[in-house]
Design a protein around this motif. Sequence first.
Motif, PDB file in Angstrom:
ATOM      1  N   LEU A  41       0.815  -1.205   0.000  1.00 31.97           N
ATOM      2  CA  LEU A  41       0.000   0.000   0.000  1.00 31.97           C
ATOM      3  C   LEU A  41       0.853   1.261   0.000  1.00 31.97           C
ATOM      4  N   VAL A  42       2.018   1.210   0.650  1.00 37.28           N
ATOM      5  CA  VAL A  42       2.890   2.385   0.740  1.00 37.28           C
ATOM      6  C   VAL A  42       3.759   2.532  -0.502  1.00 37.28           C
ATOM      7  N   LEU A  43       4.244   1.418  -1.062  1.00 35.38           N
ATOM      8  CA  LEU A  43       5.202   1.488  -2.170  1.00 35.38           C
ATOM      9  C   LEU A  43       4.551   1.523  -3.549  1.00 35.38           C
ATOM     10  N   ALA A  44       3.502   0.745  -3.767  1.00 33.84           N
ATOM     11  CA  ALA A  44       2.919   0.608  -5.103  1.00 33.84           C
ATOM     12  C   ALA A  44       2.425   1.928  -5.694  1.00 33.84           C
ATOM     13  N   PRO A  45       1.829   2.845  -4.933  1.00 35.81           N
ATOM     14  CA  PRO A  45       1.371   4.095  -5.557  1.00 35.81           C
ATOM     15  C   PRO A  45       2.474   4.924  -6.196  1.00 35.81           C
ATOM     16  N   PHE A  46       3.709   4.707  -5.783  1.00 33.48           N
ATOM     17  CA  PHE A  46       4.837   5.485  -6.318  1.00 33.48           C
ATOM     18  C   PHE A  46       5.626   4.705  -7.357  1.00 33.48           C
ATOM     19  N   ASP A  47       5.088   3.574  -7.804  1.00 30.30           N
ATOM     20  CA  ASP A  47       5.757   2.749  -8.804  1.00 30.30           C
ATOM     21  C   ASP A  47       5.172   3.062 -10.177  1.00 30.30           C
ATOM     22  N   ALA A  48       6.033   3.246 -11.162  1.00 33.01           N
ATOM     23  CA  ALA A  48       5.571   3.560 -12.510  1.00 33.01           C
ATOM     24  C   ALA A  48       4.784   2.406 -13.115  1.00 33.01           C
ATOM     25  N   ASN A  49       5.128   1.186 -12.753  1.00 28.98           N
ATOM     26  CA  ASN A  49       4.430  -0.005 -13.253  1.00 28.98           C
ATOM     27  C   ASN A  49       4.160  -0.957 -12.086  1.00 28.98           C
ATOM     28  N   PRO A  50       3.195  -0.656 -11.259  1.00 22.20           N
ATOM     29  CA  PRO A  50       2.955  -1.495 -10.089  1.00 22.20           C
ATOM     30  C   PRO A  50       2.371  -2.847 -10.455  1.00 22.20           C
ATOM     31  N   THR A  51       2.730  -3.851  -9.690  1.00 23.23           N
ATOM     32  CA  THR A  51       2.172  -5.195  -9.823  1.00 23.23           C
ATOM     33  C   THR A  51       1.641  -5.622  -8.455  1.00 23.23           C
ATOM     34  N   LEU A  52       1.142  -6.848  -8.380  1.00 24.67           N
ATOM     35  CA  LEU A  52       0.647  -7.363  -7.108  1.00 24.67           C
ATOM     36  C   LEU A  52       1.770  -7.834  -6.197  1.00 24.67           C
ATOM     37  N   PRO A  57       9.990   0.294  -5.798  1.00 25.01           N
ATOM     38  CA  PRO A  57       9.311   0.960  -6.923  1.00 25.01           C
ATOM     39  C   PRO A  57      10.251   1.751  -7.810  1.00 25.01           C
ATOM     40  N   ASP A  58       9.802   1.945  -9.038  1.00 26.24           N
ATOM     41  CA  ASP A  58      10.403   2.906  -9.958  1.00 26.24           C
ATOM     42  C   ASP A  58       9.699   4.238  -9.698  1.00 26.24           C
ATOM     43  N   TRP A  59      10.288   5.067  -8.842  1.00 30.44           N
ATOM     44  CA  TRP A  59       9.595   6.195  -8.229  1.00 30.44           C
ATOM     45  C   TRP A  59       9.021   7.156  -9.255  1.00 30.44           C
ATOM     46  N   THR A  60       7.741   7.506  -9.028  1.00 35.27           N
ATOM     47  CA  THR A  60       7.052   8.478  -9.870  1.00 35.27           C
ATOM     48  C   THR A  60       5.807   8.973  -9.144  1.00 35.27           C
ATOM     49  N   LEU A  61       5.328  10.144  -9.538  1.00 34.56           N
ATOM     50  CA  LEU A  61       4.077  10.694  -9.018  1.00 34.56           C
ATOM     51  C   LEU A  61       2.988  10.730 -10.081  1.00 34.56           C
ATOM     52  N   ASP A  62       3.238  10.095 -11.207  1.00 36.81           N
ATOM     53  CA  ASP A  62       2.273  10.115 -12.299  1.00 36.81           C
ATOM     54  C   ASP A  62       0.963   9.430 -11.923  1.00 36.81           C
ATOM     55  N   ASN A  63       1.030   8.432 -11.055  1.00 39.83           N
ATOM     56  CA  ASN A  63      -0.194   7.729 -10.660  1.00 39.83           C
ATOM     57  C   ASN A  63      -1.171   8.686  -9.965  1.00 39.83           C
ATOM     58  N   PHE A  64      -0.640   9.570  -9.130  1.00 33.63           N
ATOM     59  CA  PHE A  64      -1.501  10.529  -8.454  1.00 33.63           C
ATOM     60  C   PHE A  64      -2.016  11.596  -9.433  1.00 33.63           C
ATOM     61  N   ALA A  65      -1.202  11.923 -10.444  1.00 32.19           N
ATOM     62  CA  ALA A  65      -1.660  12.873 -11.466  1.00 32.19           C
ATOM     63  C   ALA A  65      -2.821  12.276 -12.261  1.00 32.19           C
ATOM     64  N   ASP A 248      -6.822  -1.642 -13.229  1.00 31.95           N
ATOM     65  CA  ASP A 248      -5.822  -0.585 -13.406  1.00 31.95           C
ATOM     66  C   ASP A 248      -5.083  -0.396 -12.081  1.00 31.95           C
ATOM     67  N   LEU A 249      -3.965  -1.104 -11.926  1.00 30.94           N
ATOM     68  CA  LEU A 249      -3.243  -1.073 -10.657  1.00 30.94           C
ATOM     69  C   LEU A 249      -2.627   0.291 -10.372  1.00 30.94           C
ATOM     70  N   ARG A 250      -2.366   1.070 -11.385  1.00 35.68           N
ATOM     71  CA  ARG A 250      -1.801   2.398 -11.151  1.00 35.68           C
ATOM     72  C   ARG A 250      -2.829   3.283 -10.434  1.00 35.68           C
ATOM     73  N   LEU A 251      -4.064   3.273 -10.922  1.00 26.92           N
ATOM     74  CA  LEU A 251      -5.116   4.044 -10.272  1.00 26.92           C
ATOM     75  C   LEU A 251      -5.509   3.436  -8.927  1.00 26.92           C
ATOM     76  N   ILE A 252      -5.624   2.118  -8.883  1.00 26.84           N
ATOM     77  CA  ILE A 252      -6.067   1.452  -7.663  1.00 26.84           C
ATOM     78  C   ILE A 252      -5.066   1.661  -6.531  1.00 26.84           C
ATOM     79  N   SER A 253      -3.775   1.551  -6.835  1.00 25.85           N
ATOM     80  CA  SER A 253      -2.765   1.707  -5.792  1.00 25.85           C
ATOM     81  C   SER A 253      -2.745   3.132  -5.248  1.00 25.85           C
ATOM     82  N   ALA A 254      -2.781   4.123  -6.152  1.00 26.18           N
ATOM     83  CA  ALA A 254      -2.782   5.519  -5.703  1.00 26.18           C
ATOM     84  C   ALA A 254      -4.052   5.850  -4.931  1.00 26.18           C
TER      85      ALA A 254
END
Length: 284
Positions: A41-52, A57-65, A248-254
């Motif tokens: 829950l803490v790491l996946a939202p900041f990952d460019a390509n999150p998985t289960l 993570p590959d750090w990014t804030l694009d998921n929140f954007a 959509d794990l990017r949206l779900i994680s963020a």
Amino acid sequence: MMASVKTVARDRSVVHFVSRVLFTIVLVIVSLFFALPMVWLVLAPFDANPTLNVSWPDWTLDNFARLAENPYALHSILNSLILGVGTMVLVLVLGALASYAMSRINIPGRDGILYALLLLSSIVTGTAAMVPTFQLITQLQLINTHIGVILVLAGGILPTVIFILKDFMDSIPKSYEESARLYGAGPFRILKDVVVPIARPGLAFIAIWTIVQVWGNFLVPFLLLRTPDMQPAAVLMYTFYTESGQADLRLISAFSLVFSVPVLLIYFFVNRRFGFRFHGGIKS
């Protein structure tokens, strides 16, 4: 004889040591079982390509954007707050009044009534009662309204709240109320100025517990709220799919991280302001 006593003592120490080691191993496994989802829950939202899987993570804030671009995402958090706070206020007021009355008035079969309420609220769950509930809310013309959802959720939670709060009310000495009556205080004044301040830890626990129950509730708002702009976060998350039909794990994680923040903030605020103390049950 002494040798046999030493042998027994040594065997007991070995058994005690082995049991402690096994207990520690089980405790570590259980802790990891609960800790890994929190780490995700803490790491996946900041990952460019999150998985289960849990990974660095590959750090990014694009998921929140992307989440901010969703027209209903942030508004659904507000809807969840409306449902949670509205249900909490209704449950606290009705639960405090009912539990105080059950504690101070000697009603025949009082304990049986409390157990029956708790049992029925556990057996007749939201799924089993959803058809008559839907028909009732339809006849009241409260479909697609937050008031309808709040009434249904409060009705399901209230028996448990009365059961818990009654124990807090029983722990308040009646001599405090008798002293207040000598100075001319009425029942509601006693409840407001004497009972509620003493029962604050119990009320704080009920407030947080109610918000948590409502915050993650999916079925009731899913059936009673028809438009996306009225749906809470727990229901809106169900719509986060890609064009290919995959989650959509990017949206779900963020969104999951944003979704959990308000409850944590409320918990820490109430815990710091009032503290917690849990009783529960029925005192004779």
